[in-house]
Scaffold this active site. Structure first.
Site, mmCIF file in Angstrom:
data_model
loop_
_atom_site.group_PDB
_atom_site.id
_atom_site.type_symbol
_atom_site.label_atom_id
_atom_site.label_comp_id
_atom_site.label_asym_id
_atom_site.label_seq_id
_atom_site.Cartn_x
_atom_site.Cartn_y
_atom_site.Cartn_z
ATOM 1 N N LYS A 9 0.762 -1.221 -0.135
ATOM 2 C CA LYS A 9 -0.028 -0.076 -0.064
ATOM 3 C C LYS A 9 1.059 1.322 -0.018
ATOM 4 C CE LYS A 9 -3.876 -2.101 2.275
ATOM 5 N NZ LYS A 9 -4.843 -2.072 3.033
ATOM 6 N N TYR A 49 -12.576 -1.570 -3.476
ATOM 7 C CA TYR A 49 -12.860 -1.809 -2.203
ATOM 8 C C TYR A 49 -14.434 -1.760 -2.150
ATOM 9 C CZ TYR A 49 -8.435 -2.070 -0.055
ATOM 10 O OH TYR A 49 -7.086 -2.290 0.499
ATOM 11 N N PHE A 57 -15.539 4.053 7.282
ATOM 12 C CA PHE A 57 -14.102 4.483 6.878
ATOM 13 C C PHE A 57 -14.053 4.540 5.685
ATOM 14 C CE2 PHE A 57 -14.135 -0.140 7.996
ATOM 15 C CZ PHE A 57 -13.665 -0.578 6.789
ATOM 16 N N ARG A 85 -2.089 -14.234 4.422
ATOM 17 C CA ARG A 85 -2.999 -13.483 5.472
ATOM 18 C C ARG A 85 -1.901 -13.757 6.554
ATOM 19 N NH1 ARG A 85 -6.984 -10.130 4.240
ATOM 20 N NH2 ARG A 85 -7.765 -10.700 6.287
ATOM 21 N N THR A 91 -5.390 -7.025 10.730
ATOM 22 C CA THR A 91 -5.715 -5.737 9.949
ATOM 23 C C THR A 91 -5.122 -4.352 10.717
ATOM 24 O OG1 THR A 91 -7.787 -6.527 9.170
ATOM 25 C CG2 THR A 91 -7.490 -4.371 9.162
ATOM 26 N N ARG A 102 2.499 -6.394 8.698
ATOM 27 C CA ARG A 102 1.788 -5.431 9.407
ATOM 28 C C ARG A 102 2.221 -4.562 10.608
ATOM 29 N NH1 ARG A 102 -4.589 -7.082 7.183
ATOM 30 N NH2 ARG A 102 -4.443 -5.764 5.433
ATOM 31 N N ASN A 112 -1.886 0.091 6.780
ATOM 32 C CA ASN A 112 -1.322 -1.248 7.297
ATOM 33 C C ASN A 112 -0.466 -1.869 6.299
ATOM 34 O OD1 ASN A 112 -3.539 -1.771 5.629
ATOM 35 N ND2 ASN A 112 -4.826 -2.994 7.218
ATOM 36 N N HIS A 115 -2.272 -5.546 1.364
ATOM 37 C CA HIS A 115 -3.436 -5.989 1.249
ATOM 38 C C HIS A 115 -3.337 -7.511 0.865
ATOM 39 C CE1 HIS A 115 -7.515 -6.808 -0.357
ATOM 40 N NE2 HIS A 115 -6.867 -7.489 -1.352
ATOM 41 N N GLU A 126 -9.563 -10.095 -7.744
ATOM 42 C CA GLU A 126 -8.715 -9.127 -7.486
ATOM 43 C C GLU A 126 -7.528 -9.156 -8.329
ATOM 44 O OE1 GLU A 126 -9.670 -8.709 -2.728
ATOM 45 O OE2 GLU A 126 -7.861 -9.384 -3.117
HETATM 46 P P1 GDP Z 1 -8.267 -6.910 5.640
HETATM 47 O O1 GDP Z 1 -8.564 -7.777 4.989
HETATM 48 O O2 GDP Z 1 -7.261 -7.212 6.876
HETATM 49 O O3 GDP Z 1 -7.391 -5.809 4.548
HETATM 50 O O4 GDP Z 1 -9.231 -5.850 6.345
HETATM 51 P P2 GDP Z 1 -10.902 -5.346 5.834
HETATM 52 O O5 GDP Z 1 -10.950 -6.181 4.556
HETATM 53 O O6 GDP Z 1 -11.530 -5.393 6.809
HETATM 54 O O7 GDP Z 1 -10.579 -3.937 5.537
HETATM 55 C C1 GDP Z 1 -10.041 -3.187 4.165
HETATM 56 C C2 GDP Z 1 -8.967 -2.285 4.613
HETATM 57 O O8 GDP Z 1 -9.657 -1.193 5.054
HETATM 58 C C3 GDP Z 1 -8.048 -2.585 5.575
HETATM 59 O O9 GDP Z 1 -6.773 -3.389 5.259
HETATM 60 C C4 GDP Z 1 -7.403 -1.152 6.158
HETATM 61 O O10 GDP Z 1 -6.707 -0.405 5.207
HETATM 62 C C5 GDP Z 1 -9.043 -0.289 6.095
HETATM 63 N N1 GDP Z 1 -9.810 -0.553 7.268
HETATM 64 C C6 GDP Z 1 -10.341 -1.455 7.725
HETATM 65 N N2 GDP Z 1 -10.925 -1.313 9.059
HETATM 66 C C7 GDP Z 1 -10.551 0.167 9.109
HETATM 67 C C8 GDP Z 1 -11.152 1.087 9.971
HETATM 68 O O11 GDP Z 1 -12.008 0.659 11.150
HETATM 69 N N3 GDP Z 1 -10.945 2.281 9.761
HETATM 70 C C9 GDP Z 1 -10.081 2.597 8.779
HETATM 71 N N4 GDP Z 1 -9.915 4.205 8.789
HETATM 72 N N5 GDP Z 1 -9.824 1.732 7.908
HETATM 73 C C10 GDP Z 1 -9.872 0.697 7.964
#
Ligand code: GDP
Length: 144
Positions: A9, A49, A57, A85, A91, A102, A112, A115, A126
């Site tokens: 990222k 996304y 968010f 993963r 996350t 991360r 973080n 992805h 994807e």
């Molecule tokens: P991942 O699969 O671990 O990447 O997590 P998710 O699919 O739940 O979320 C996608 C991405 O959204 C994450 O990798 C973060 O960059 C962002 N994100 C997730 N949760 C939050 C949150 O609570 N706040 C903010 N600002 N960003 C978030």
């Protein structure tokens, strides 16, 4: 052998961590088989996304993902999806286990560093979002 999709990222690319992250992935058994650097447009980030579009968010996430170039890649290895993963960690970078990407290279729950696809159908979607069939075929990567 399985393939998954990964993004280094904008926070990590900007901080000069792309090389170290790639080394971590390779050391963890994941080999990049297709790689490119892209600077996402707002529409591309929103499309990638789309599953999160109702989340509070979403706007911040799209702004972050368009804030600078990122590196998109296809990784190959045994159980590549789960392995990636595991290497990435939780996350929220602040809560990710010690030694994960991360934890080492990310900043917080949003910035973080990486992805990674979470299932075979999302990996396929994807990979196809960023790489055309022709690009993959030229590299000898077949996704079926
Ligand atoms: P991942 O699969 O671990 O990447 O997590 P998710 O699919 O739940 O979320 C996608 C991405 O959204 C994450 O990798 C973060 O960059 C962002 N994100 C997730 N949760 C939050 C949150 O609570 N706040 C903010 N600002 N960003 C978030």
């Amino acid at each position: 052998m399985e393939r998954t999709f990964s993004i280094i990222k904008p926070d990590a690319v900007k901080a000069g961590k792309a090389g170290a992250i790639t080394q971590h992935l390779v050391d963890g058994g994941l080999r990049p088989v297709a790689v490119k650097m892209v600077h996402l447009t707002q529409k591309e980030a929103e499309g990638f996304y789309y599953v999160h579009k109702a989340r509070p968010f979403f706007g911040d996430l799209v702004a972050f993902m368009t804030s600078g170039p990122c590196i998109v890649q296809v990784l190959e290895g045994e159980n590549a999806i789960a392995r990636n993963r595991e290497l990435m960690g939780a996350t929220d970078s602040k809560k990710a286990a010690a030694g994960t990407i991360r934890q080492k290279f990310g900043i917080d729950i949003e910035k973080n560093a990486v992805h990674g696809s979470d299932a075979p159908d999302t990996a396929k979607y994807e990979i196809g979002f960023f790489f055309s069939g022709a690009e993959l075929a030229r590299l000898g990567v077949t996704i079926g």
